[in-house]
Design a protein around this motif. Sequence first.
Motif: not given
Length: 899
Positions: A794-803, A887-899
């Motif tokens: 996803x676009x970085x500004x949507x990453x956390x909402x999608x998570x 609650x134990x899910x790790x989150x690993x992101x590759x890309x530009x930093x989330x906005x």
Amino acid sequence: MVVLPHLRKMLLASSLLIAPALSLPALAAPATPAAHAATAMDSAVKATLPNGLRVVIVPDRLAPVVQTQVIYLAGSAAAPNGFPGTAHALEHMMFNGSKALSRDQLSTVSARIGNVSNAFTTEDTTQFYFQAPAHYLDLLLKIEADRMRNVLLTDADWTHERGAIEQEVARDLSMPFQRYTIALNRALFAGTPYEHDALGTRESFDKTDAKLLRGFYDSWYQPNNAILLIVGDVDPATTLDKVRNQFSAIPSGKLPARPVVEPAPVEAQTIKIDSDYATGILSIAYRMPGSQSPDYAAAQILADVLASQRGALFALVPQGKALGTEFSYNARVHAGVGSALAAFPKGQDPSTLLGEVRSILETIRQKGVPADLVEAAKRKEIAALEFNANGITDLTQSWADALAYSGVNSPADLVKAYRGVTLEQVNALAARLLDPAHAVTGILTPSGGKSPQIGGAKGPESLLPPPSKNIALPDWAATALADLPKPEPLSLPARYTLKNGITLLVQPEHVSHTIRLYGSIRHNSYLQQPKGKEGVADLTSDLFLFGSTSHDRLAFAAALDALASDANGGISFSLSTLSANFDKTLALLAENELHPAFPAQAFMILKQQAIAAQAGVLQSPGYRFQRAVAKALAPSDDPSLRETTPQTLASISLADVQSFYKAAYRPDLTTIVVIGDITPEKAKASVESAFDTWSATGPQPVVDLPARPQSKHSQAVIDDPGRLQDSVYLAQTVASGVKNPDRYALEVGNEVLGSGFSSRLMQDLRVRTGMVYTAGSDFAWSANRGAFMISYGSDPDKTNRARDAALHNVTSMQSSPVSDDELLNAKASILRAIPMERASFGGIAGQYLSLIDLGLPLTEPDERAKAVYAMSAKQVQDAFHHWVRPEDMAQIIRGPAPK
């Protein structure tokens, strides 16, 4: 790209890996494969309906499966000026509902017949396919007939689909080679419809509306501009009657003038791209004939010669001058692109390698190519047609390419074209095409530079309501899909244990005059490589390229060429051959596997290449992303975290390679699967004879990683400024291996959660919100370990909402039972996909090898089918509640930093 196995991992750019390490070689005499190919094509039935629809029906009895493909002869080249992605946008909208089936109904039907459906857009065509158990052919024909003229195309649906397609654009433009390809198209085809990539742009999608899409649809999606391909376990005469019943009433339409592609001469230029790959890539590209050009067959033979393992371009690899090479030829209808590519280590100046590649191509332009390689390439292309019958998807695409691209009546017509190619034609073409004055040079430098600016996505303006968990189907679909298929035992191969411990499985299949062998030695590099010698497993495997103690690299390749065979040794080994040449090819494979040459000079070259390349690998975002995932799931002292470094590679000697080979390459850990035109008795006798001198010494090594503790929540961001889009993994361990008592319940639940277009993740993250292009989840199992993972981009500004939306869907699986319809969809999808998993020789062999590697019986698919058939919603809920820990899910992101 012809590369060594460990270099394939280093490149981390699968779009480049086109050719295998040993390409399918030539036949001893062209008459034999030509006769075979004609036989394979004789049973096809072809007809043209009064409305102009061309119908081709090709029976193939490999599995009780059918594949349909509707090919519309309009792609991105036919798009209106200023809207280069129109054909691609319409491809997406064809899945958003039609008169007979709404979007949700279509995704439900697709799930219930096995979840194998998709489409793709090229410059010249848009192609839609379904695969299903053969008795659902009527259903597939009704869907495609309705979509041919009754697609809905509403502005509301486009508003939401636009968000997803713009995410697809961001994903693809995050790939350096895609950015290079776009620039290359502009250079080679400036001022023509081929100038634009079929993907489209965000800017054009933002301007697109339903009216524009409707105009394109009405112009080109007509029966007289389409080909309907039906391939699989069908009766041609009965099938043709069904086609007439569904499609004859659709009227033909007046077609617009077809796009004209007349590019001006290419001016030499260089394209430079910043890359996040582990290695550098250079390319020298030329405009080549299109697939309907009289020169197409000669151009394909020229490309095969340039890519040959016995050719000068590939020789740069064993000489230590390139990490990998390739010559690829992509022929559109009106023009094509030929590219010589070579890979080099990060930090190395590519100018010397570029000079070497240019010199090779110039020598070929001036002096021509070896006559024996031309004949070998001709026989190879002819032989390839016979192998296409070994997989229903391959056979379908072979026919699609012949009809829609080459403009011939069947793939067999290409045999005549290839047989007619002369050395003089190939050399004349090389002299004309490989002109440096008209070449485009590309250099992709690993630098992790900034991503290109392509404009922001508006995204959907409102959210769609969530789809009902109980989708009511129209009567005709509900009736066809009313009952779950009851599990029936699958046929089993003949099974033998040879005297030296080899497990041999033989499955006769007589859909072609070919035989394929797949071999695998159970191993685990993390456990078997000596400490401080990490990398020795890959170096050992790579050295099999250099032949045997009886045949060096070139002699081995020549011997295979003489047999029309392919053979690859190593920890995983294989062969492909015409039936008559099985014993001779098997003898060569066994010679390579049991008596590899391991020449000292080749070892030193490969070692230095690996050292140079590994430094770039360790710095590459792709590697660091996968490393972060591994660290999130394993304790710091876990064997899976052992790492190959330039230092460990430097410490490896040829004696270390020989020692590793002796310890790891054992017949008592080896499984061989033989599939094709052979009897079990004949296969057993041949394999016994070829491998009878192979023996194991000492106790068997441990090859299964031990159990690991439960992972905990963590976060990691792998900075990749060259990307437009975040790639995201949400991952955790599952406290059990493949014999988990709830594995089948978890599989059914995962089908609801994250498998296919109708899954909750796709519906919530893509269909309703357009936050992602794709999203999915899966469980991975080994003997003692399990893992659960969700992935999306996803676009970085949507990453956390999608998570957050994804994790909400996981918790809902635990808090309440799935609906009756969701359970039915999931069970039907799994059960009806079972025959499709065996619709190719590779699929059959892959299933057997996986089962044996996991220590499961060959009857496990039958047990799986029975368990899935009887599964309840409560079992699914209980399994997710017991084994999954949001609650134990790790989150690993590759890309530009989330906005």
